[in-house]
Scaffold this motif. Structure first.
Motif, PDB file in Angstrom:
ATOM      1  N   ALA A  95      47.237 -39.721 -76.729  1.00  0.00           N
ATOM      2  CA  ALA A  95      45.939 -40.186 -77.224  1.00  0.00           C
ATOM      3  C   ALA A  95      45.882 -40.126 -78.734  1.00  0.00           C
ATOM      4  O   ALA A  95      45.338 -41.018 -79.383  1.00  0.00           O
ATOM      5  N   GLN A  96      46.444 -39.076 -79.327  1.00  0.00           N
ATOM      6  CA  GLN A  96      46.451 -38.958 -80.779  1.00  0.00           C
ATOM      7  C   GLN A  96      47.228 -40.108 -81.417  1.00  0.00           C
ATOM      8  O   GLN A  96      46.855 -40.618 -82.470  1.00  0.00           O
ATOM      9  N   LYS A  97      48.283 -40.536 -80.735  1.00  0.00           N
ATOM     10  CA  LYS A  97      49.090 -41.643 -81.251  1.00  0.00           C
ATOM     11  C   LYS A  97      48.391 -42.979 -81.056  1.00  0.00           C
ATOM     12  O   LYS A  97      48.382 -43.829 -81.954  1.00  0.00           O
ATOM     13  N   MET A  98      47.746 -43.176 -79.912  1.00  0.00           N
ATOM     14  CA  MET A  98      47.151 -44.464 -79.580  1.00  0.00           C
ATOM     15  C   MET A  98      45.793 -44.672 -80.241  1.00  0.00           C
ATOM     16  O   MET A  98      45.458 -45.789 -80.659  1.00  0.00           O
ATOM     17  N   ILE A  99      44.997 -43.590 -80.343  1.00  0.00           N
ATOM     18  CA  ILE A  99      43.632 -43.720 -80.845  1.00  0.00           C
ATOM     19  C   ILE A  99      43.526 -43.312 -82.300  1.00  0.00           C
ATOM     20  O   ILE A  99      42.762 -43.898 -83.069  1.00  0.00           O
ATOM     21  N   ALA A 100      44.309 -42.307 -82.700  1.00  0.00           N
ATOM     22  CA  ALA A 100      44.230 -41.823 -84.084  1.00  0.00           C
ATOM     23  C   ALA A 100      45.429 -42.354 -84.873  1.00  0.00           C
ATOM     24  O   ALA A 100      45.430 -43.498 -85.304  1.00  0.00           O
ATOM     25  N   GLY A 101      46.440 -41.522 -85.057  1.00  0.00           N
ATOM     26  CA  GLY A 101      47.680 -42.015 -85.659  1.00  0.00           C
ATOM     27  C   GLY A 101      47.738 -41.994 -87.167  1.00  0.00           C
ATOM     28  O   GLY A 101      48.643 -42.598 -87.757  1.00  0.00           O
ATOM     29  N   HIS A 178      34.245 -36.584 -84.139  1.00  0.00           N
ATOM     30  CA  HIS A 178      34.848 -35.337 -84.611  1.00  0.00           C
ATOM     31  C   HIS A 178      36.287 -35.196 -84.101  1.00  0.00           C
ATOM     32  O   HIS A 178      37.187 -34.817 -84.862  1.00  0.00           O
ATOM     33  N   LEU A 179      36.481 -35.493 -82.821  1.00  0.00           N
ATOM     34  CA  LEU A 179      37.800 -35.319 -82.213  1.00  0.00           C
ATOM     35  C   LEU A 179      38.835 -36.267 -82.806  1.00  0.00           C
ATOM     36  O   LEU A 179      39.982 -35.884 -83.052  1.00  0.00           O
ATOM     37  N   ILE A 180      38.431 -37.516 -83.036  1.00  0.00           N
ATOM     38  CA  ILE A 180      39.352 -38.490 -83.617  1.00  0.00           C
ATOM     39  C   ILE A 180      39.666 -38.132 -85.057  1.00  0.00           C
ATOM     40  O   ILE A 180      40.823 -38.228 -85.511  1.00  0.00           O
ATOM     41  N   THR A 181      38.652 -37.682 -85.808  1.00  0.00           N
ATOM     42  CA  THR A 181      38.890 -37.255 -87.183  1.00  0.00           C
ATOM     43  C   THR A 181      39.838 -36.068 -87.213  1.00  0.00           C
ATOM     44  O   THR A 181      40.759 -36.005 -88.047  1.00  0.00           O
ATOM     45  N   GLN A 182      39.640 -35.139 -86.306  1.00  0.00           N
ATOM     46  CA  GLN A 182      40.522 -33.973 -86.223  1.00  0.00           C
ATOM     47  C   GLN A 182      41.955 -34.395 -85.917  1.00  0.00           C
ATOM     48  O   GLN A 182      42.907 -33.852 -86.488  1.00  0.00           O
ATOM     49  N   ALA A 183      42.113 -35.351 -85.006  1.00  0.00           N
ATOM     50  CA  ALA A 183      43.449 -35.854 -84.679  1.00  0.00           C
ATOM     51  C   ALA A 183      44.096 -36.550 -85.870  1.00  0.00           C
ATOM     52  O   ALA A 183      45.325 -36.623 -85.969  1.00  0.00           O
ATOM     53  N   LEU A 188      35.218 -33.887 -89.963  1.00  0.00           N
ATOM     54  CA  LEU A 188      33.960 -34.621 -90.075  1.00  0.00           C
ATOM     55  C   LEU A 188      32.832 -33.606 -90.186  1.00  0.00           C
ATOM     56  O   LEU A 188      32.632 -32.784 -89.278  1.00  0.00           O
ATOM     57  N   ILE A 189      32.125 -33.646 -91.307  1.00  0.00           N
ATOM     58  CA  ILE A 189      30.980 -32.779 -91.526  1.00  0.00           C
ATOM     59  C   ILE A 189      29.731 -33.635 -91.380  1.00  0.00           C
ATOM     60  O   ILE A 189      29.563 -34.627 -92.084  1.00  0.00           O
ATOM     61  N   ARG A 190      28.885 -33.253 -90.446  1.00  0.00           N
ATOM     62  CA  ARG A 190      27.753 -34.102 -90.094  1.00  0.00           C
ATOM     63  C   ARG A 190      26.508 -33.256 -89.855  1.00  0.00           C
ATOM     64  O   ARG A 190      26.571 -32.202 -89.227  1.00  0.00           O
ATOM     65  N   ASP A 191      25.395 -33.742 -90.370  1.00  0.00           N
ATOM     66  CA  ASP A 191      24.113 -33.059 -90.175  1.00  0.00           C
ATOM     67  C   ASP A 191      23.208 -33.761 -89.178  1.00  0.00           C
ATOM     68  O   ASP A 191      22.367 -33.111 -88.549  1.00  0.00           O
ATOM     69  N   TYR A 192      23.353 -35.065 -89.041  1.00  0.00           N
ATOM     70  CA  TYR A 192      22.403 -35.827 -88.231  1.00  0.00           C
ATOM     71  C   TYR A 192      23.113 -36.875 -87.374  1.00  0.00           C
ATOM     72  O   TYR A 192      24.168 -37.401 -87.759  1.00  0.00           O
ATOM     73  N   THR A 193      22.533 -37.169 -86.232  1.00  0.00           N
ATOM     74  CA  THR A 193      22.931 -38.333 -85.440  1.00  0.00           C
ATOM     75  C   THR A 193      21.677 -39.003 -84.892  1.00  0.00           C
ATOM     76  O   THR A 193      20.678 -38.338 -84.613  1.00  0.00           O
ATOM     77  N   LEU A 194      21.740 -40.290 -84.748  1.00  0.00           N
ATOM     78  CA  LEU A 194      20.650 -41.033 -84.122  1.00  0.00           C
ATOM     79  C   LEU A 194      20.461 -40.598 -82.670  1.00  0.00           C
ATOM     80  O   LEU A 194      19.344 -40.587 -82.155  1.00  0.00           O
TER      81      LEU A 194
END
Length: 214
Positions: A95-101, A178-183, A188-194
């Motif tokens: 998944a890290q290779k296919m989605i992130a990389g 967050h998971l994709i950024t970590q990969a 990812l530093i985030r305070d808010y989401t819709l």
């Protein structure tokens, strides 16, 4: 309506199959994954068209797989279980290779990540007919010294989830950021989401080798 693209369904269901079996058992996983393709197609037929060549379209195609799986579960899947599924999925090397990389600590990869979002913003600016349908991406380079920061106040996935009752599973899709950024060896530093009733979704992305970012 968005055109059907089966590759997203095929890839994501392949990646989640093993962790779903671990979380929910083989019988329920088989039942859910069998029912989800028809639901996936139906969801794409209901969502507003944001432009076939929109660089952000992949977000809809990817998140809607999880929407379809959730709906196919008919209440038998748990939110925490689906969180575990996505975490296990993104922990797998395939998944890290296919989605992130990418590796955000490498200047070329860092630049590619930012350029991807800049292209999405430019596309939206160049297609006013989709102004009220796609993401409104806004960069702010004055906010932080490290990494890059952008935000949007409109998300078609959030709009769809509210209209068609997918708000329970939507935070799992948000966590994928967050998971994709970590990969990609970033944070990812985030305070808010819709999705959590914030006025915006904010994205401050920093290479993970930077300690105590500013």
């Amino acid at each position: 309506m968005m055109p059907y693209k089966g590759i997203y369904l095929k890839v994501i269901t392949f990646l989640v199959k093993k962790p779903m079996k671990e979380e929910f058992g083989s019988e329920l996983t088989k039942k859910v994954l069998k029912a989800s393709p028809a639901i996936y197609k139906d969801l794409l037929s209901k969502v507003e068209d944001i432009g076939q060549d929109n660089p952000m379209a992949a977000n809809i195609y990817m998140c809607f797989v999880f929407f379809a799986i959730w709906r196919a579960g008919q209440g038998s899947l748990t939110l925490e279980g689906m969180r575990n599924v996505t975490r296990k999925m993104m922990a797998a090397k395939m998944a890290q290779k296919m989605i992130a990389g990418r590796n955000m600590n490498i200047p070329e990869d860092y630049a590619k990540g930012r350029a991807k979002m800049e292209r999405a913003k430019a596309w939206a600016d160049e297609h006013p007919e989709y102004k009220d349908k796609t993401w409104d991406i806004n960069f702010d380079d004055t906010k932080h010294k490290d990494g890059y920061f952008y935000y949007f106040t409109r998300c078609p996935i959030n709009d769809f989830a509210r209209k068609y009752d997918f708000m329970d599973i939507l935070p799992v899709c948000c966590e994928l950021d967050h998971l994709i950024t970590q990969a990609n060896h970033g944070v990812l530093i985030r305070d808010y989401t819709l999705a959590q009733n914030g006025a915006l979704c904010d994205y401050w992305l920093v290479p993970d080798q930077i300690k105590n970012p500013q």
